[in-house]
Design a protein around this motif. Structure first.
Motif: not given
Length: 347
Positions: A181-186, A299-304
């Protein structure tokens, strides 16, 4: 095949030979290359989950290759590199048709409702609805982080809390879900306060971009420190551990009209948690749950991840072998596990 077999709740499991699984007509068998160890596995081992019947093979975060395919499967072939959500949809009911497979009323969960991935082979039902193809450059050890903790944190912050750039997020519990969550939020442009009892976990959160680190004190001082650090409270709070204390801290750390997302499990063995609903009413807070992410939403997460915006590899704490899983499982409850995610590598 070799597998980690739990024969009694709370008793150290053994690595033994058990029969190979056979795919259901709509399912596949996956040869496990890597599998994560999660606190949910610990809950299953000690008997907190009523869906777990003994003897049992835990494990629900996996990456590997399709080994065998049922006759009704259309999209997958042996050799395909895949992962799966921890909550596998039936793919046929109205809930699944609406795109909400993560809360399918007929869901199966490898490692809980059936034998899981602490084994060389694992069966997955409704394969066409649940398998997720892995990008060629994503290593199995990194992909094993996705199926539960990373995907859950991603959906919790994006689809559920709708965290926006510039907003404050308080993360309560910096294990695998919390660090994700920390990494994603940043990456989303948010600002993060990380809360934990472990100095090592807080250091890991800081390395991922958390601006404020709060050592949990076990009382309302935690929430007060978050409120002070954020100039009035977090816009979003996430309880990534799952206890009455962390859930209450998350609620109390919010500013008015804030959103709290509950991800950490609150086992029945701990009793029904008290929630500060007076604060929920007075501040008009939103209380949200998140139960993972359906395969169709990956898919959107995998693209990031492919772009390098998200780095699940940075959450890896250590790798172990299958024979090390029993002792590592016990460490999850004793508080002795190292910061970051532990992944068992099988090949």
């Amino acid at each position: 095949m070799r597998a980690v077999l739990v024969e009694a709740y709370g008793v150290p499991p053994r690595v033994v030979e058990v029969p190979d699984p056979v795919p259901a007509p709509d399912g596949v068998v996956v040869r496990v290359e890597a599998t994560g160890l999660c606190r949910s596995d610990w809950h299953a081992w000690v008997g907190h989950d009523p869906d777990v019947a003994l003897p049992h093979v835990p494990g629900h975060e996996l990456a590997g290759r399709v080994h065998a395919v049922g006759g009704d499967v259309r999209r997958w072939r042996p050799g395909d590199r895949v992962t799966v959500p921890f909550a596998c949809a039936c793919g046929r009911c109205p809930t699944c048709a609406a795109g909400d497979g993560q809360v399918c009323p007929h869901q199966t969960q490898p490692g809980f409702t059936q034998w899981g991935s602490f084994a060389e082979l694992v069966a997955v039902q409704a394969a066409d609805a649940n398998l997720v193809a892995l990008p060629p450059d994503l290593a199995a050890v990194d992909a094993a982080v996705l199926g539960c903790r990373f995907a859950t944190a991603y959906r919790a912050l994006t689809a559920r809390a709708r965290l926006a750039p510039g907003q404050w997020l308080s993360v309560h519990g910096c294990g695998g879900v919390g660090l994700a969550a920390v990494q994603i939020a940043v990456a989303l442009g948010a600002r993060v306060v990380a809360v934990d009892v472990s100095a090592a976990a807080l250091a890991a959160a800081g390395a991922l971009g958390a601006e404020v680190l709060v050592e949990a004190a076990g009382d309302e001082a935690v929430a007060e420190r978050v409120v002070q650090a954020t100039g009035g409270g977090a816009h979003v709070a996430l309880d990534a551990l799952g206890s009455e204390q962390t859930s209450a801290d998350a609620v109390r750390s919010l500013r008015r009209r804030g959103r709290q997302v509950q991800v950490g499990l609150l086992p029945a063995a701990s009793g029904h948690p008290r929630v500060p609903l007076d604060r929920v009413i007075a501040y008009e807070l939103d209380l949200l749950g998140c139960h993972g992410m359906a395969a169709a939403d990956y898919p959107p997460m995998l693209r990031l991840i492919a772009e390098g915006t998200l780095r699940p590899d940075r959450l890896l704490g250590r790798t172990i072998g299958l024979d090390d899983v029993p002792s590592a499982l016990a460490e999850l409850g004793a508080g002795g596990a190292p910061a970051g995610v532990t992944v068992a590598v099988l090949v």
